[in-house]
Every structure is written in C-alpha cells, then in structure tokens.
Scaffold this motif. Structure first.
Motif, PDB file in Angstrom:
ATOM      1  N   GLY A 206      25.871  43.859  76.291  1.00  0.00           N
ATOM      2  CA  GLY A 206      27.196  43.578  76.879  1.00  0.00           C
ATOM      3  C   GLY A 206      26.932  41.905  77.038  1.00  0.00           C
ATOM      4  O   GLY A 206      27.969  41.385  77.325  1.00  0.00           O
ATOM      5  N   ASN A 207      25.859  41.149  77.069  1.00  0.00           N
ATOM      6  CA  ASN A 207      25.767  39.924  77.313  1.00  0.00           C
ATOM      7  C   ASN A 207      25.777  39.082  76.019  1.00  0.00           C
ATOM      8  O   ASN A 207      25.466  37.778  75.953  1.00  0.00           O
ATOM      9  CB  ASN A 207      24.766  39.334  78.203  1.00  0.00           C
ATOM     10  CG  ASN A 207      23.456  39.830  77.725  1.00  0.00           C
ATOM     11  OD1 ASN A 207      23.246  40.480  76.670  1.00  0.00           O
ATOM     12  ND2 ASN A 207      22.238  39.726  78.588  1.00  0.00           N
ATOM     13  N   THR A 208      26.026  39.877  74.809  1.00  0.00           N
ATOM     14  CA  THR A 208      26.113  39.201  73.391  1.00  0.00           C
ATOM     15  C   THR A 208      27.235  39.339  72.892  1.00  0.00           C
ATOM     16  O   THR A 208      27.717  40.516  72.323  1.00  0.00           O
ATOM     17  CB  THR A 208      24.867  39.815  72.539  1.00  0.00           C
ATOM     18  OG1 THR A 208      23.603  40.048  73.308  1.00  0.00           O
ATOM     19  CG2 THR A 208      24.752  39.417  71.272  1.00  0.00           C
ATOM     20  N   GLU A 209      27.997  38.229  72.787  1.00  0.00           N
ATOM     21  CA  GLU A 209      29.355  38.129  72.065  1.00  0.00           C
ATOM     22  C   GLU A 209      28.896  38.606  70.522  1.00  0.00           C
ATOM     23  O   GLU A 209      27.808  38.060  69.821  1.00  0.00           O
ATOM     24  CB  GLU A 209      29.616  36.721  72.020  1.00  0.00           C
ATOM     25  CG  GLU A 209      31.340  36.838  71.517  1.00  0.00           C
ATOM     26  CD  GLU A 209      31.803  35.182  71.869  1.00  0.00           C
ATOM     27  OE1 GLU A 209      32.808  35.177  71.427  1.00  0.00           O
ATOM     28  OE2 GLU A 209      31.290  34.419  72.449  1.00  0.00           O
ATOM     29  N   ARG A 400      29.116  45.120  71.903  1.00  0.00           N
ATOM     30  CA  ARG A 400      29.784  45.580  72.854  1.00  0.00           C
ATOM     31  C   ARG A 400      31.243  45.992  72.935  1.00  0.00           C
ATOM     32  O   ARG A 400      31.913  46.880  73.709  1.00  0.00           O
ATOM     33  CB  ARG A 400      29.629  44.334  74.103  1.00  0.00           C
ATOM     34  CG  ARG A 400      30.325  42.859  73.725  1.00  0.00           C
ATOM     35  CD  ARG A 400      29.857  41.817  74.631  1.00  0.00           C
ATOM     36  NE  ARG A 400      30.783  40.510  74.263  1.00  0.00           N
ATOM     37  CZ  ARG A 400      30.408  39.582  75.230  1.00  0.00           C
ATOM     38  NH1 ARG A 400      29.786  39.546  75.941  1.00  0.00           N
ATOM     39  NH2 ARG A 400      31.404  38.369  74.622  1.00  0.00           N
ATOM     40  N   GLU A 401      31.937  45.121  72.110  1.00  0.00           N
ATOM     41  CA  GLU A 401      33.417  45.358  71.620  1.00  0.00           C
ATOM     42  C   GLU A 401      33.412  46.786  71.221  1.00  0.00           C
ATOM     43  O   GLU A 401      34.500  47.341  71.496  1.00  0.00           O
ATOM     44  CB  GLU A 401      33.692  44.374  70.633  1.00  0.00           C
ATOM     45  CG  GLU A 401      33.877  42.965  71.186  1.00  0.00           C
ATOM     46  CD  GLU A 401      32.436  42.213  71.066  1.00  0.00           C
ATOM     47  OE1 GLU A 401      32.663  40.929  71.296  1.00  0.00           O
ATOM     48  OE2 GLU A 401      31.590  42.610  70.543  1.00  0.00           O
ATOM     49  N   PHE A 428      31.057  44.283  81.054  1.00  0.00           N
ATOM     50  CA  PHE A 428      31.502  45.594  80.943  1.00  0.00           C
ATOM     51  C   PHE A 428      32.458  45.744  82.136  1.00  0.00           C
ATOM     52  O   PHE A 428      33.621  46.234  82.102  1.00  0.00           O
ATOM     53  CB  PHE A 428      30.646  46.723  80.677  1.00  0.00           C
ATOM     54  CG  PHE A 428      30.318  46.812  79.398  1.00  0.00           C
ATOM     55  CD1 PHE A 428      31.269  47.786  78.425  1.00  0.00           C
ATOM     56  CD2 PHE A 428      29.033  46.262  78.855  1.00  0.00           C
ATOM     57  CE1 PHE A 428      30.699  47.960  77.111  1.00  0.00           C
ATOM     58  CE2 PHE A 428      28.938  46.512  77.450  1.00  0.00           C
ATOM     59  CZ  PHE A 428      29.530  47.502  76.688  1.00  0.00           C
ATOM     60  N   LYS A 429      32.001  45.432  83.423  1.00  0.00           N
ATOM     61  CA  LYS A 429      32.877  45.501  84.370  1.00  0.00           C
ATOM     62  C   LYS A 429      34.112  44.800  84.552  1.00  0.00           C
ATOM     63  O   LYS A 429      35.095  45.311  84.963  1.00  0.00           O
ATOM     64  CB  LYS A 429      32.026  45.367  85.807  1.00  0.00           C
ATOM     65  CG  LYS A 429      31.040  46.382  86.254  1.00  0.00           C
ATOM     66  CD  LYS A 429      30.462  46.059  87.638  1.00  0.00           C
ATOM     67  CE  LYS A 429      29.440  45.087  87.530  1.00  0.00           C
ATOM     68  NZ  LYS A 429      28.875  44.809  88.995  1.00  0.00           N
ATOM     69  N   THR A 440      37.598  54.233  87.767  1.00  0.00           N
ATOM     70  CA  THR A 440      36.638  53.844  88.774  1.00  0.00           C
ATOM     71  C   THR A 440      35.438  53.543  87.903  1.00  0.00           C
ATOM     72  O   THR A 440      34.901  54.200  87.078  1.00  0.00           O
ATOM     73  CB  THR A 440      36.021  54.803  89.586  1.00  0.00           C
ATOM     74  OG1 THR A 440      37.391  55.189  90.651  1.00  0.00           O
ATOM     75  CG2 THR A 440      35.136  54.505  90.528  1.00  0.00           C
ATOM     76  N   VAL A 441      34.882  52.212  87.938  1.00  0.00           N
ATOM     77  CA  VAL A 441      33.637  51.851  87.230  1.00  0.00           C
ATOM     78  C   VAL A 441      32.484  51.613  88.315  1.00  0.00           C
ATOM     79  O   VAL A 441      32.534  50.798  89.117  1.00  0.00           O
ATOM     80  CB  VAL A 441      33.877  50.616  86.550  1.00  0.00           C
ATOM     81  CG1 VAL A 441      32.598  49.809  85.692  1.00  0.00           C
ATOM     82  CG2 VAL A 441      35.011  50.466  85.502  1.00  0.00           C
ATOM     83  N   ILE A 442      31.315  52.456  88.024  1.00  0.00           N
ATOM     84  CA  ILE A 442      30.263  52.401  88.823  1.00  0.00           C
ATOM     85  C   ILE A 442      29.157  51.734  88.296  1.00  0.00           C
ATOM     86  O   ILE A 442      28.695  52.188  87.130  1.00  0.00           O
ATOM     87  CB  ILE A 442      30.070  53.650  89.532  1.00  0.00           C
ATOM     88  CG1 ILE A 442      30.905  54.433  90.027  1.00  0.00           C
ATOM     89  CG2 ILE A 442      28.406  53.829  90.153  1.00  0.00           C
ATOM     90  CD1 ILE A 442      30.904  55.850  90.146  1.00  0.00           C
ATOM     91  N   ASP A 443      28.516  50.704  88.859  1.00  0.00           N
ATOM     92  CA  ASP A 443      27.103  50.011  88.411  1.00  0.00           C
ATOM     93  C   ASP A 443      26.204  50.715  89.236  1.00  0.00           C
ATOM     94  O   ASP A 443      25.856  49.974  90.373  1.00  0.00           O
ATOM     95  CB  ASP A 443      27.217  48.756  88.163  1.00  0.00           C
ATOM     96  CG  ASP A 443      25.856  48.037  87.716  1.00  0.00           C
ATOM     97  OD1 ASP A 443      24.989  48.823  87.517  1.00  0.00           O
ATOM     98  OD2 ASP A 443      25.993  46.736  87.922  1.00  0.00           O
ATOM     99  N   PRO A 444      25.649  51.817  89.075  1.00  0.00           N
ATOM    100  CA  PRO A 444      24.783  52.358  90.153  1.00  0.00           C
ATOM    101  C   PRO A 444      23.421  51.697  90.612  1.00  0.00           C
ATOM    102  O   PRO A 444      22.694  51.015  89.834  1.00  0.00           O
ATOM    103  CB  PRO A 444      24.322  53.700  89.567  1.00  0.00           C
ATOM    104  CG  PRO A 444      24.334  53.497  88.206  1.00  0.00           C
ATOM    105  CD  PRO A 444      25.301  52.383  87.961  1.00  0.00           C
TER     106      PRO A 444
END
Length: 452
Positions: A206-209, A400-401, A428-429, A440-444
């Motif tokens: 997610g942090n890699t373009e 990530r895309e 992603f959020k 609803t997006v949950i980052d638990p």
C-alpha cells in the motif's frame, strides 16, 4: 460476524484473525513474528480462552502465517485445520524447520530461548491437517449453523489461497497474500468477480506506488544485467531470498537466463530450507499441475552448497552468486552474516527481490545510503556501505492498484485491512473512502472485537 485481529503488534508478523460466524468459531492463520522470540512472537490467543474453535484455516505456508500453528492446535484440541492440497504437502516440512530453528536458538543462548513446540508436537498434531483442492466447495458444520468454504488460487507461493466463505445468504472473501501477475513457477491469482458482503484484504504494498516502466520482465532483465556486471568487475552478488517461493522462482529465472546465454558463467552457491523445498515443489508440480517447477534447475545451474561456516564481517571473495535466506536479512541468518562481509567492498552487490519490513536489517539497509555506517548488531560488525544495494520489483505481493480495483468491483458492505504497515493501510483507507464511500473500512486495533 464478529472479528478480532489476534496479531498483537498489528502490521505484518504474527498474522491471525478470529471470526465468529453464526455459531462457528474460526481462526484464519496462526503466524509468527520473525522480529520477536518466544511467546511474544505469537499471536495473542487470550481472546480464545474458554472458546471452542471449530475450524482453523491456513491461507499459505509462510512463517508469518503458520509459525505458531502447533501452539494454537495444542490449545484448541478439537479444531480441524483446512488448507489447500499443495499447502498440505508443504506445511509439515515448514513447521519442522521452525522447530529445528528454535532448538538451535535455545542451544546458542544457553537455554534462555523458549521452544514453542517440538518435532514430536508436529507429528502428533499432523492427523488434523486437511488438504482440499482449489475451487471445490467444502461444508463445515457447527452446532446449529453451517458454512461453505472455497479456496481460490492466490498466486504468491505454492498452495496460497484466498478463502471464500458462505454463511446463509452472506458471502465473505479473504484475499490472503496475493499476486495477480504470473511468476516463472506459478500462475497469478484467479479470483471470482462480483459482489461480496465482507472482504478482508492484504495491504502489503500500500505504500509502494506502481513503478512506471518496471514490468516483471524488465525487472528480471535488470537483475541479470546487475549480476553480470558485478561478477565481471570481480565482485560477488548476494540475493537474500525467502525459502518458500522466492528461492525457487529465482532459480528458475537464472536457469532460463543460462539456457539462453544471458547469464555470466560463475559459481552459484545456495543453501538452506529453500533447497530442500525444491523437491517438494517438484512433487507439487507433478501431482497438482498448479506449479511450474523442476528440481533439475539445481543440476542445470551446477549449484554448490554455500559455506556452512560464514564468518561475520569477512568477504569470502569467491566472485560468485549467493542465493540464501533470509529474504529480509533477519539477524542470525546466513544472508545476514554474508552481507556483513560483502557490504564494505564496492565490487559487491546485495540485491533484494522481495518484501522487506522496514524494521528488519534488510529494510534498514535499503533505507541507508552509500557511505553510511551500518551496524550488524548481532554479528558484532560495523561497516561502511560501499557495495551496491539494489531493489528489484519482483515481489510476491500484488500492486496496491490491482488490489484496490478488485475490492472496488466487489462493492462490499465492509472491508477489513490486514497484513500491512500503517502507511500502507492508510493509503487503502484514503482510496477506499473516495471510491467506495458507502463501504465501512476497518483498520482493526489488535485484540479489539468488531461487529462487521
């Protein structure tokens, strides 16, 4: 559905989730954090005390997903353990290797390192390990409720699966670790299109373009060029690899390059669990047709065993290619020891071909600059970085895309984020809030229960 992330540190490590679906209690994966030792390296199973787990589902056989499974199975004596047929062929060998490592660590530290499980534990528990084919529905009965699970090919490594769960009219989809691109040894993920009520998705990259102009084919060519250049200038090239998946993939790539006359002639050293697993992948390729690998590549490349007694801080000066674990230069591994000897010489190269946690020595080395002092703490070596340190985009995880696109087309009511550093989850959020505003997006938060 009730969900608890049992990974006490969050991020990537001791991956494990507790799901309560109807009256069935299910645990997805039971990993181990390679940066920790003892019980702190396992998931926190305290929310399961007094709970009867009906089913444990394993998505694939990497340590961060199965490394604490015998511990969980001891505590949950009635739970069956479901996985793909290919994972069933691999899992005992992977767990026995972990038991051997723990015993060795205990000896090296004068008995201070705890052993979480033994070889006897694995043998005793093995009859509860069940393998199922991809794309075939399997029913599991609770006291009143029933679920159906289907494993889908997830790429990544041999046996890796996404898990589709049906309960009454509800559909849940868990990606596991996924790669949509084809590898030399493995076809990419094949996921069902369409709606799911709930999704649990990995966020590793997610942090890699997505890098422009860096296709897998181009990155393989760049790797071969870098190896040739290093050998031709009298240096050695270290490829730190994960034993399952990445090592066999690299061997296949090098074998193809050698056949077409594109790889320089040089000694190639390889060692560790990955070489043993070559036999297992060869068998899986013959029996399941889900893997494209032959152990003959070892003979074709004239692989030699890596020296058993690597000396910290010492360059072996073999003008050779080394393919050894761990992939993230985890402390006290052969790749960590060898890197401490290669790093100070400009003729050498260390090339990473997989994911590196930012807090591991591999991640820290990738973040450092030429000329920096680098400390190999457990090796007792401090050295200036003169060698080339390179990163090749050959990850076993999806861009990530691609994951975002898959999630968006499914229009789920809820998405749970997992298996990623905080910055990766944050991307992603943000994107999901824009593209799926009704979801609803949950980052638990670890150990906190969620009603999904």
């Amino acid at each position: 559905m009730k969900l608890i992330d049992l990974n006490r540190d969050g991020g990537i490590g001791a991956n494990s989730h507790f799901l309560q679906i109807g009256d069935l209690n299910i645990v997805i994966d039971s990993g181990l954090n390679p940066k920790q030792t003892g019980r702190t390296a396992t998931p926190d199973f305290s929310p399961l005390r007094g709970v009867r787990v009906d089913l444990i589902i394993i998505t694939h056989c990497h340590l961060d997903h199965i490394g604490s499974l015998p511990v969980l199975m001891r505590e949950q004596k009635d739970a069956a353990v479901a996985m793909t047929t290919s994972s069933r062929m691999l899992i005992e060998r992977m767990m026995h290797n972990s038991a051997s490592v723990m015993l060795r660590q205990k000896e090296d530290n004068g008995g201070k390192e705890p052993v979480l499980f033994t070889h006897d534990d694995i043998d005793r528990l093995s009859k509860r390990l069940l393998g199922f084919p991809y794309n075939q529905a399997k029913r599991f009965q609770g006291r009143k409720d029933e679920i159906t699970i289907i494993f889908h090919p997830a790429g990544h490594v041999a046996g890796a699966a996404a898990v589709e769960i049906h309960h009454k009219k509800r559909q849940i989809f868990i990606t596991g670790d996924v790669l949509f691109e084809n590898q030399r040894t493995l076809p990419g993920a094949k996921f069902p299109a369409g709606h799911f009520d709930t999704m649990i998705i990995e966020t590793t990259r997610g942090n890699t373009e997505r890098p422009l102009g860096k296709s897998r084919v181009e990155e393989v060519a760049r790797l071969i060029t870098s190896i040739n250049d290093t050998i031709n200038r009298g240096g050695s090239f270290l490829l730190p690899v994960f034993a399952l998946g990445r090592q066999q993939e690299i061997l296949s790539i090098l074998s193809d390059a050698r056949k077409f006359g594109k790889l320089v002639d040089c000694p190639i050293f390889a060692a560790g669990l990955g070489m043993d697993l070559a036999d297992y992948l060869d068998e899986i390729a013959r029996k399941t047709k889900h893997v494209n690998f032959s152990k003959n590549v070892i003979k074709d490349l004239k692989i030699q065993p890596a020296p058993r007694k690597l000396v910290a801080g010492e360059d072996p000066k073999q003008n050779a290619l080394y393919i050894i674990s761990s992939g993230m230069l985890v402390e006290r591994t052969p790749s960590y020891t060898l890197a401490s000897g290669l790093i100070s010489h400009a003729r050498n190269t260390i090339g990473f071909v997989g994911y590196c946690d930012s807090e591991t020595p591999g991640g820290e080395l990738l973040a450092a600059k030429t000329g920096d002092e680098f400390l190999f703490k457990t090796a007792g070596v401090k050295a200036k970085i003169n060698a080339r340190v390179e990163k090749f985009e050959l990850s076993g995880h999806a861009d990530r895309e691609e994951l975002l696109e898959f999630a968006v087309q499914a229009t789920p009511r809820s998405i749970i984020l997992t298996h990623g550093e905080q910055s990766a989850r944050d991307w992603f959020k943000e994107q999901l809030a824009i593209k799926l505003p009704q979801t609803t997006v949950i980052d638990p938060v670890p150990l906190q229960p969620y009603q999904v």
